[in-house]
Design a protein around this motif. Structure first.
Motif, PDB file in Angstrom:
ATOM      1  N   SER A   3       0.834  -1.208   0.000  1.00  0.00           N
ATOM      2  CA  SER A   3       0.000   0.000   0.000  1.00  0.00           C
ATOM      3  C   SER A   3       0.865   1.254   0.000  1.00  0.00           C
ATOM      4  O   SER A   3       0.510   2.267  -0.623  1.00  0.00           O
ATOM      5  N   LYS A   4       2.006   1.192   0.690  1.00  0.00           N
ATOM      6  CA  LYS A   4       2.919   2.338   0.732  1.00  0.00           C
ATOM      7  C   LYS A   4       3.379   2.728  -0.670  1.00  0.00           C
ATOM      8  O   LYS A   4       3.372   3.911  -1.032  1.00  0.00           O
ATOM      9  N   GLU A   8       0.510   4.381  -2.536  1.00  0.00           N
ATOM     10  CA  GLU A   8       0.263   5.736  -2.031  1.00  0.00           C
ATOM     11  C   GLU A   8       1.277   6.719  -2.602  1.00  0.00           C
ATOM     12  O   GLU A   8       0.920   7.823  -3.032  1.00  0.00           O
ATOM     13  N   ARG A  44       0.633   9.989  -5.012  1.00  0.00           N
ATOM     14  CA  ARG A  44       1.111  11.336  -4.668  1.00  0.00           C
ATOM     15  C   ARG A  44       2.028  11.880  -5.754  1.00  0.00           C
ATOM     16  O   ARG A  44       1.986  13.074  -6.077  1.00  0.00           O
ATOM     17  N   THR A  86      -5.911   4.639   4.234  1.00  0.00           N
ATOM     18  CA  THR A  86      -4.951   5.624   3.715  1.00  0.00           C
ATOM     19  C   THR A  86      -4.937   5.625   2.205  1.00  0.00           C
ATOM     20  O   THR A  86      -4.927   6.685   1.560  1.00  0.00           O
ATOM     21  N   LEU A  87      -4.932   4.454   1.613  1.00  0.00           N
ATOM     22  CA  LEU A  87      -4.887   4.360   0.160  1.00  0.00           C
ATOM     23  C   LEU A  87      -6.174   4.910  -0.453  1.00  0.00           C
ATOM     24  O   LEU A  87      -6.151   5.580  -1.490  1.00  0.00           O
ATOM     25  N   CYS A 143      -5.934   8.649  -0.508  1.00  0.00           N
ATOM     26  CA  CYS A 143      -5.078   9.118  -1.610  1.00  0.00           C
ATOM     27  C   CYS A 143      -5.820   9.056  -2.937  1.00  0.00           C
ATOM     28  O   CYS A 143      -5.720   9.967  -3.768  1.00  0.00           O
TER      29      CYS A 143
END
Length: 588
Positions: A393-394, A397, A401, A436-437, A440
């Protein structure tokens, strides 16, 4: 027999005296050269390295106890050869002193620098020979006292004495002693911040000694020195002392030479700490740091993920300086290297750093952004969002961005994204991403809704509107609900989207239900929902859907409180039929 024994003993004593004389001569020659070298004004750092090696050689020779040995002939020959070569090295170095005083170069500065490097390399060889001779047992070396590390809570004087003793060993000890001293120094630096201040302020030329160790051919000593410098660089007050002490050039040389990955990773970490907030960026660039770091990223298979990550972090600090960013793009070839890193089989951590660096480069100016886009960065970032490719997921994300930073300011970039099925990727993560995703993805959708009418149409065709309604209904965060409601309102400005939206009765009913009076004043999200209904009330089908909903009375309650958009919607719905439905509570 007695005469032969006496003669042998006399010969041994004579050989010992000769050896002592040659040793004394060599020590005197070294002392004289060290004193003379301080008058050299050219290449002061290289002269510091030469002096450091001569000091170590002097300490090593002075530590030797000359006694008769059973293998006198063999020992005599090896030690005599070493002493002779040391004196020759002193003579060669002495010839370089006047050439280093700025009066004449005798072949130019490049030749002088090369000659100093040769002398330093020769001295490294002599130091290694001395260690070998001592290790063989042919010579007796005096044993120095070992100062124990002070216990917790020791006085400043005790700590100072211990640290200075460690530096004495670093200056004059043999290879093994220097390794042990460097390891012990790292231990106290990590455990006690006041030792960092002692090294910088209380140890004579402490920074210079550590800088000199960076040129050591011993990989262990070099790595320990880099670790110590990294700890010191972590203290803002000490960074200037490191830079003034000349640490940047040898650290970059570690990156450029055949040092092992461990040493290069440590060197990159040092530069990362020294260049935080673009500090010392010019010093790194002036010593060829940009090219060295880009080369590490280019050869990512050999460099390894950790080293590439560290290199990208340094470049990200440097890119804040406009001139360095332009050099990075136009001359160093950083952009194609980073895109290749993003597209290739590199470790995910390295790819994340590459995404962030590309976004940082593109944020500088329009010309840099265009170069980044021309290399296919947008398509590569969209590919990183492919649900069929395993990624964290990081990573996704960061890709979202980066796309935000790169593409949303240019219609051409938006066309690239839509052509690369970006809308499908965003919609997928709106439906399936973690918190979080999903946030975003929602930010991306929110930005897209304000680009152009064509983009809004494409989003409506892709199926964004029901998802946005669902987010307004389910999200706990006020910010998330507001963002989704604003995006929905923006999409309703397009006739085709309104027509599609009202085809499903549930869409209008959900919006009216969300208008329930759960607060005295409408929240920002509710205001955007009212704006959505204003758009829907422009069409006959929209008005019919609103009037037929069981939640239409929520409009009545909002209109009673003089909410402008609510009254505007009611007016559009209009007519005696509606007034009768609302019991004539207010007049229009």
């Amino acid at each position: 027999m007695g005469e032969f024994a006496a003669a042998g003993e006399a010969g041994s004593q004579e050989a010992e005296q000769d050896e002592q004389g040659r040793l004394a001569t060599a020590l005197d020659a070294i002392n004289s050269l060290i004193s003379a070298s301080f008058s050299a004004s050219l290449f002061p750092l290289k002269w510091q390295l030469v002096r450091d090696r001569f000091n170590r050689l002097h300490a090593g020779l002075a530590d030797i106890t000359v006694i008769a040995a059973s293998d006198g002939g063999e020992r005599h020959e090896a030690f005599e050869g070493l002493l002779r070569d040391v004196v020759d090295a002193v003579r060669e170095a002495r010839e370089l002193v006047p050439r280093s005083q700025g009066r004449h170069y005798g072949g130019g500065k490049l030749r002088l620098r090369s000659d100093l490097d040769v002398v330093a390399s020769t001295l490294d060889t002599h130091l290694a020979r001395l260690d070998e001779i001592c290790a063989s047992g042919s010579l007796t070396r005096a044993r120095a006292l070992v100062v124990p590390r002070p216990c917790a809570g020791a006085s400043r004087e005790d700590v100072r004495f211990y640290v200075r003793d460690l530096f004495a060993r670093l200056r004059v000890g043999g290879a093994e002693m220097r390794r042990e001293a460097a390891a012990a120094l790292n231990e106290v630096l990590r455990d006690d911040d006041k030792c960092v201040r002692l090294v910088v302020s209380d140890v004579a030329d402490g920074i210079g000694v550590l800088v000199g160790l960076l040129e050591s051919p011993d990989a262990c000593i070099q790595e320990e020195a880099l670790d110590a410098i990294s700890v010191i660089a972590g203290h803002d007050a000490c960074k200037g002392d490191l830079v003034v002490g000349g640490v940047i050039a040898p650290v970059i040389r570690v990156l450029n030479t055949g040092a092992g990955p461990a040493a290069k990773e440590r060197a990159a970490r040092v530069l990362s700490k020294l260049t935080e907030n673009a500090d010392n960026a010019w010093a790194v660039a002036a010593h060829g740091g940009v090219t060295a770091l880009v080369n590490i990223c280019s050869d990512h298979r050999a460099s390894g993920g950790e080293l590439v990550c560290a290199a990208c972090r340094v470049l990200k600090s440097l890119v804040g300086v406009e001139e360095i960013r332009k050099y990075m793009v136009a001359d160093a070839g950083a952009v194609p290297v980073l895109v290749s890193l993003l597209q290739g089989p590199a470790e995910e951590g390295a790819q994340i750093q590459a995404m962030e660096l590309l976004a940082a480069i593109a944020s500088g100016d329009s010309s840099s952004r265009e170069v980044v886009l021309q290399e296919g960065t947008a398509e590569s970032l969209v590919r990183a969002l492919d649900p069929g490719i395993p990624r964290s997921s990081k990573a996704r994300e960061v890709a979202l961005r980066a796309i935000d930073a790169l593409c949303f300011s240019s219609p051409d970039s938006i066309d690239r994204l839509i052509g690369a099925v970006f809308l499908n990727r965003v919609l997928f993560f709106l439906r399936n991403g973690d918190t979080t995703l999903q946030h975003c993805a929602l930010k991306a959708a929110h930005r897209l809704c304000h680009v152009s009418e064509e983009t809004k149409k494409a989003m409506g065709d892709a199926g964004f509107m029901p998802e946005l309604v669902g987010i307004v209904q389910a999200a706990k965060s006020l910010e998330t609900r507001e963002m989704a409601a604003e995006a929905l309102s923006a999409m309703m400005s397009v006739h085709r989207n309104r027509k599609r939206f009202v085809q499903d009765d549930r869409n209008v009913a959900q919006i009216l239900q969300l208008l329930g009076p759960d607060e005295e004043k409408p929240s920002p999200a509710k205001r955007f929902l009212l704006s959505t209904l204003v758009h829907l009330a422009d069409s006959n089908s929209g008005r019919r859907k609103i009037m037929s909903s069981e939640h239409v009375r929520n409009l009545e309650k909002l209109a009673e409180t003089n909410v402008t958009d609510a009254k505007k919607i009611v007016k559009k719905l209009g007519g005696s039929k509606l007034r009768n439905m609302f019991h004539g509570i207010w007049s229009l």
